[in-house]
Design a protein around this motif. Structure first.
Motif, PDB file in Angstrom:
ATOM      1  N   ASN A   9       0.819  -1.219   0.000  1.00  0.00           N
ATOM      2  CA  ASN A   9       0.000   0.000   0.000  1.00  0.00           C
ATOM      3  C   ASN A   9       0.850   1.265   0.000  1.00  0.00           C
ATOM      4  O   ASN A   9       0.484   2.282   0.596  1.00  0.00           O
ATOM      5  CB  ASN A   9      -0.960   0.021   1.197  1.00  0.00           C
ATOM      6  N   PHE A  10       2.000   1.206  -0.680  1.00  0.00           N
ATOM      7  CA  PHE A  10       2.849   2.375  -0.847  1.00  0.00           C
ATOM      8  C   PHE A  10       2.657   2.883  -2.279  1.00  0.00           C
ATOM      9  O   PHE A  10       3.172   2.299  -3.229  1.00  0.00           O
ATOM     10  CB  PHE A  10       4.313   2.008  -0.590  1.00  0.00           C
ATOM     11  N   LYS A  11       1.842   3.949  -2.414  1.00  0.00           N
ATOM     12  CA  LYS A  11       1.479   4.481  -3.725  1.00  0.00           C
ATOM     13  C   LYS A  11       0.890   3.362  -4.600  1.00  0.00           C
ATOM     14  O   LYS A  11      -0.083   2.731  -4.221  1.00  0.00           O
ATOM     15  CB  LYS A  11       2.679   5.155  -4.383  1.00  0.00           C
ATOM     16  N   LEU A  12       1.516   3.095  -5.765  1.00  0.00           N
ATOM     17  CA  LEU A  12       1.004   2.048  -6.661  1.00  0.00           C
ATOM     18  C   LEU A  12       1.393   0.651  -6.211  1.00  0.00           C
ATOM     19  O   LEU A  12       0.880  -0.332  -6.754  1.00  0.00           O
ATOM     20  CB  LEU A  12       1.541   2.274  -8.088  1.00  0.00           C
ATOM     21  N   LEU A  13       2.294   0.549  -5.256  1.00  0.00           N
ATOM     22  CA  LEU A  13       2.812  -0.756  -4.846  1.00  0.00           C
ATOM     23  C   LEU A  13       1.927  -1.332  -3.739  1.00  0.00           C
ATOM     24  O   LEU A  13       2.223  -1.229  -2.553  1.00  0.00           O
ATOM     25  CB  LEU A  13       4.261  -0.614  -4.377  1.00  0.00           C
ATOM     26  N   ARG A  14       0.843  -1.957  -4.148  1.00  0.00           N
ATOM     27  CA  ARG A  14      -0.124  -2.466  -3.171  1.00  0.00           C
ATOM     28  C   ARG A  14       0.361  -3.738  -2.486  1.00  0.00           C
ATOM     29  O   ARG A  14       0.088  -3.958  -1.309  1.00  0.00           O
ATOM     30  CB  ARG A  14      -1.480  -2.724  -3.842  1.00  0.00           C
ATOM     31  N   ASP A  15       1.069  -4.581  -3.210  1.00  0.00           N
ATOM     32  CA  ASP A  15       1.579  -5.828  -2.636  1.00  0.00           C
ATOM     33  C   ASP A  15       2.680  -6.344  -3.563  1.00  0.00           C
ATOM     34  O   ASP A  15       2.455  -7.206  -4.410  1.00  0.00           O
ATOM     35  CB  ASP A  15       0.452  -6.858  -2.509  1.00  0.00           C
ATOM     36  N   VAL A  16       3.875  -5.807  -3.407  1.00  0.00           N
ATOM     37  CA  VAL A  16       4.972  -6.086  -4.335  1.00  0.00           C
ATOM     38  C   VAL A  16       6.192  -6.566  -3.561  1.00  0.00           C
ATOM     39  O   VAL A  16       6.633  -5.912  -2.615  1.00  0.00           O
ATOM     40  CB  VAL A  16       5.340  -4.828  -5.151  1.00  0.00           C
ATOM     41  N   ARG A  17       6.734  -7.698  -3.980  1.00  0.00           N
ATOM     42  CA  ARG A  17       7.994  -8.211  -3.445  1.00  0.00           C
ATOM     43  C   ARG A  17       9.060  -8.083  -4.518  1.00  0.00           C
ATOM     44  O   ARG A  17       8.866  -8.501  -5.645  1.00  0.00           O
ATOM     45  CB  ARG A  17       7.866  -9.669  -3.000  1.00  0.00           C
ATOM     46  N   LYS A  34       8.291   2.310 -10.981  1.00  0.00           N
ATOM     47  CA  LYS A  34       9.734   2.002 -10.939  1.00  0.00           C
ATOM     48  C   LYS A  34      10.460   2.941  -9.974  1.00  0.00           C
ATOM     49  O   LYS A  34      11.215   2.499  -9.105  1.00  0.00           O
ATOM     50  CB  LYS A  34      10.329   2.103 -12.345  1.00  0.00           C
ATOM     51  N   SER A  35      10.248   4.237 -10.127  1.00  0.00           N
ATOM     52  CA  SER A  35      10.892   5.200  -9.227  1.00  0.00           C
ATOM     53  C   SER A  35      10.328   5.104  -7.811  1.00  0.00           C
ATOM     54  O   SER A  35      11.016   5.405  -6.834  1.00  0.00           O
ATOM     55  CB  SER A  35      10.721   6.629  -9.761  1.00  0.00           C
ATOM     56  N   THR A  36       9.073   4.658  -7.695  1.00  0.00           N
ATOM     57  CA  THR A  36       8.468   4.484  -6.375  1.00  0.00           C
ATOM     58  C   THR A  36       9.177   3.401  -5.586  1.00  0.00           C
ATOM     59  O   THR A  36       9.316   3.495  -4.362  1.00  0.00           O
ATOM     60  CB  THR A  36       6.975   4.141  -6.523  1.00  0.00           C
ATOM     61  N   HIS A  42      14.562   4.001  -0.179  1.00  0.00           N
ATOM     62  CA  HIS A  42      15.329   5.113   0.376  1.00  0.00           C
ATOM     63  C   HIS A  42      14.718   5.610   1.677  1.00  0.00           C
ATOM     64  O   HIS A  42      15.418   5.834   2.670  1.00  0.00           O
ATOM     65  CB  HIS A  42      15.398   6.242  -0.656  1.00  0.00           C
ATOM     66  N   TYR A  43      13.401   5.810   1.699  1.00  0.00           N
ATOM     67  CA  TYR A  43      12.714   6.232   2.920  1.00  0.00           C
ATOM     68  C   TYR A  43      13.059   5.299   4.075  1.00  0.00           C
ATOM     69  O   TYR A  43      13.417   5.724   5.178  1.00  0.00           O
ATOM     70  CB  TYR A  43      11.198   6.201   2.718  1.00  0.00           C
ATOM     71  N   LEU A  44      12.931   3.996   3.831  1.00  0.00           N
ATOM     72  CA  LEU A  44      13.119   3.017   4.899  1.00  0.00           C
ATOM     73  C   LEU A  44      14.559   2.995   5.397  1.00  0.00           C
ATOM     74  O   LEU A  44      14.823   3.082   6.608  1.00  0.00           O
ATOM     75  CB  LEU A  44      12.718   1.628   4.397  1.00  0.00           C
ATOM     76  N   LEU A  45      15.516   2.885   4.483  1.00  0.00           N
ATOM     77  CA  LEU A  45      16.904   2.679   4.888  1.00  0.00           C
ATOM     78  C   LEU A  45      17.541   3.929   5.474  1.00  0.00           C
ATOM     79  O   LEU A  45      18.491   3.823   6.261  1.00  0.00           O
ATOM     80  CB  LEU A  45      17.712   2.156   3.704  1.00  0.00           C
ATOM     81  N   LEU A  46      17.045   5.120   5.125  1.00  0.00           N
ATOM     82  CA  LEU A  46      17.551   6.334   5.763  1.00  0.00           C
ATOM     83  C   LEU A  46      17.318   6.317   7.266  1.00  0.00           C
ATOM     84  O   LEU A  46      18.084   6.908   8.033  1.00  0.00           O
ATOM     85  CB  LEU A  46      16.889   7.574   5.155  1.00  0.00           C
ATOM     86  N   GLN A 313      25.607  -3.057  -3.765  1.00  0.00           N
ATOM     87  CA  GLN A 313      24.441  -3.452  -4.558  1.00  0.00           C
ATOM     88  C   GLN A 313      23.934  -2.242  -5.314  1.00  0.00           C
ATOM     89  O   GLN A 313      24.038  -1.104  -4.833  1.00  0.00           O
ATOM     90  CB  GLN A 313      23.315  -3.990  -3.672  1.00  0.00           C
ATOM     91  N   ILE A 314      23.352  -2.474  -6.491  1.00  0.00           N
ATOM     92  CA  ILE A 314      22.797  -1.398  -7.306  1.00  0.00           C
ATOM     93  C   ILE A 314      21.375  -1.771  -7.706  1.00  0.00           C
ATOM     94  O   ILE A 314      21.122  -2.882  -8.182  1.00  0.00           O
ATOM     95  CB  ILE A 314      23.645  -1.161  -8.569  1.00  0.00           C
ATOM     96  N   VAL A 315      20.446  -0.833  -7.489  1.00  0.00           N
ATOM     97  CA  VAL A 315      19.072  -0.971  -7.988  1.00  0.00           C
ATOM     98  C   VAL A 315      18.813   0.249  -8.860  1.00  0.00           C
ATOM     99  O   VAL A 315      18.917   1.388  -8.385  1.00  0.00           O
ATOM    100  CB  VAL A 315      18.040  -1.045  -6.850  1.00  0.00           C
ATOM    101  N   ALA A 316      18.491   0.028 -10.125  1.00  0.00           N
ATOM    102  CA  ALA A 316      18.353   1.129 -11.072  1.00  0.00           C
ATOM    103  C   ALA A 316      17.097   0.950 -11.909  1.00  0.00           C
ATOM    104  O   ALA A 316      16.499  -0.129 -11.953  1.00  0.00           O
ATOM    105  CB  ALA A 316      19.579   1.197 -11.986  1.00  0.00           C
ATOM    106  N   THR A 317      16.695   2.022 -12.580  1.00  0.00           N
ATOM    107  CA  THR A 317      15.593   1.960 -13.541  1.00  0.00           C
ATOM    108  C   THR A 317      16.143   2.257 -14.933  1.00  0.00           C
ATOM    109  O   THR A 317      17.166   2.923 -15.083  1.00  0.00           O
ATOM    110  CB  THR A 317      14.491   2.979 -13.204  1.00  0.00           C
TER     111      THR A 317
END
Length: 373
Positions: A9-17, A34-36, A42-46, A313-317
Motif C-alpha cells: 500500500n505504498f502508492k502504486l505498490l499495493r503488494d509487491v515483493r 519504478k521510481s516508487t 530510500h525512505y526506509l533505509l535512511l 548493490q545497485i538498484v536502477a531503472t
C-alpha cells in the motif's frame, strides 16, 4: 546484502515483493512505480542512520510533511503502508506507517528489526532516547543506512561549487561534483586516477580530469537587529570554490559546462561509486543520455566495480533494451499495472519464453518481444 524488499500500500505498490541480487534493473512503461520502488527503499533505509532524538525520527519529518503519509498510502481505500528490507541472514528491517485522525500527532510509525520471533520493535513518536538507541543499534551495525539515491542532472554536475565540509560529497542531483574532484586531486590516493580510467572506458576520448579554483557567488541570510527586533536580509558574497575540466584526445582541456550530458552523468555516477561508496546505490534512469555503445560499456564498468566491491548493490531503472542486452535474465525486473490497479513485478527469467528463447535472445530482445503483459 539485501535479498528482498517488500512494499504494501505504498502508492502504486499495493503488494509487491522485489527479489534483489547485486545488480538489479527495473523496466516497464511510465507510471507503473519504478521510481516508487527506489523512493520506498530510500525512505526506509535512511531511518537506519537516524540519531536518537533527532527530527528524522519524528513521523512528519520522515515523509516530508505533516500529512505526507496520507499522500503516500495507496488510494482510495488503504489507511496505512508498509515497507520492509530483508538481509541475507534473514533479519528484517521494516516500518508500518499510518495517519492518525486527531492532532497533534497526525502520523505514526511502527518499526521492527531482527529474525522472525526475535524481532525488537519501536513505536514512534517515542520520548525515550535510550529505547530508540537500543533499537537502532541493530540496523546501524548492519549498515542499512549506507544508501544513496541518485537522480543526476547534467547542469548541476557541471556547476561550479563551494563546500564548507572537510570532506565534501556528491548530492543526489549531482551537486558538489567539482568540490569532490578538487578534494580527490589534493588527496592523491589513486581514486581520481581510477575515476579517469573508468571514464575513458565508458566515453572514449576522455583522458585526465583536473579541478581549478573558481569564484562562486553565495547568497546567505544575515541577521540585523534594530531596536531589539531581529530582521533577516539576503546577502551576496564571493568565495573561492572549484570547477573542473576534462582533457579530450585531440581537443585539449574542455570545461565542464561544454561536456555532453552523457559524459557528465557517467562521471557523476563513477565518482559516487568510487568515492566513499555506499553499500546500496539507487539510481533513476541508468541509461539517461548515453549512446547504446556507452550503455554497454557502463554495464561492463559496473560489473567490474561490483566485483571489486563485494558489499555493493545497485538498484536502477531503465527504458533501454540495449542496456538490458548486457544483463542476465535474472537481473531484469519487469513492472506493469496489475489487474486491480496496483503494480505487478516479476523477474524476466520467470517468463515462460525465457526458457524457450533465452538461448538465442538477449534480455533486451526478449523484453521487446514479450512486453510487460
Amino acid at each position: 546484502m539485501l535479498t528482498e524488499a517488500y512494499f504494501k500500500n505504498f502508492k502504486l505498490l499495493r503488494d509487491v515483493r522485489l527479489p534483489l541480487g547485486r545488480l538489479n534493473v527495473l523496466v516497464g512503461p511510465n507510471a507503473v512505480g519504478k521510481s516508487t520502488v527506489l523512493e520506498g527503499m530510500h525512505y526506509l533505509l535512511l531511518l537506519a542512520s537516524a540519531k536518537p532524538g533527532s527530527a528524522t525520527l519524528r513521523p512528519g519529518s520522515l515523509f516530508l510533511g505533516r500529512r505526507a503519509v496520507e499522500d503516500l498510502v495507496a488510494k482510495p481505500d488503504a489507511t496505512e503502508l508498509e515497507l520492509e528490507a530483508v538481509l541475507a541472514d534473514g533479519r528484517r528491517f521494516g516500518l508500518r506507517a499510518g495517519a492518525a485522525k486527531e492532532e497533534p500527532e497526525p502520523e505514526w510509525l511502527h518499526l521492527w528489526f531482527g529474525k522472525e520471533g526475535q524481532q525488537t520493535e519501536l513505536s514512534l513518536p517515542c520520548d525515550d532516547q535510550e529505547e530508540e538507541r537500543l533499537f537502532f543499534r541493530g540496523p546501524r551495525e548492519a549498515k542499512l543506512g549506507s544508501v544513496v539515491r541518485l537522480k543526476l542532472h547534467a547542469e548541476t554536475l557541471a556547476a561550479e561549487h563551494y563546500s564548507e565540509e572537510e570532506i565534501p560529497g556528491v548530492g543526489h542531483d549531482g551537486e558538489g561534483l567539482a568540490s569532490v574532484l578538487q578534494y580527490l586531486q589534493g588527496l592523491r590516493d589513486g581514486t581520481l586516477d581510477a575515476i579517469e580510467r573508468d571514464l575513458a572506458t565508458i566515453v572514449p576520448g576522455a583522458r585526465r580530469i583536473r579541478a581549478l579554483p573558481a569564484r562562486v557567488r553565495r547568497r546567505e541570510k544575515q541577521r540585523i537587529s534594530i531596536g531589539g527586533q531581529d530582521f533577516w536580509a539576503d546577502q551576496s558574497r564571493e568565495v573561492t570554490g572549484a570547477r573542473f575540466e576534462v582533457e579530450w584526445e585531440g581537443l585539449g582541456w574542455v570545461p565542464a559546462g561544454q561536456l555532453s550530458e552523457g559524459t557528465l552523468l557517467a562521471l557523476g555516477l563513477i565518482t559516487v561509486v568510487r568515492f566513499d561508496a555506499p553499500r546500496l546505490v539507487l539510481l533513476d534512469d541508468l541509461d539517461k543520455a548515453l549512446h547504446p555503445v556507452a550503455q554497454r560499456r557502463l554495464v561492463a564498468h559496473l560489473r567490474g566495480v561490483l566485483e571489486a566491491t563485494p558489499q555493493l548493490q545497485i538498484v536502477a531503472t531503465s527504458h533501454s533494451p540495449f542496456l538490458l542486452d548486457e544483463l542476465r535474465m535474472d537481473e531484469v525486473l519487469v513492472m506493469s499495472r496489475g489487474r486491480e490497479g496496483g503494480s505487478a513485478l516479476r523477474r524476466l527469467d520467470e517468463h515462460p519464453a525465457s526458457q524457450k528463447r533465452g538461448g538465442y535472445l538477449r534480455p533486451g530482445e526478449l523484453w521487446s518481444l514479450v512486453g510487460e503483459g
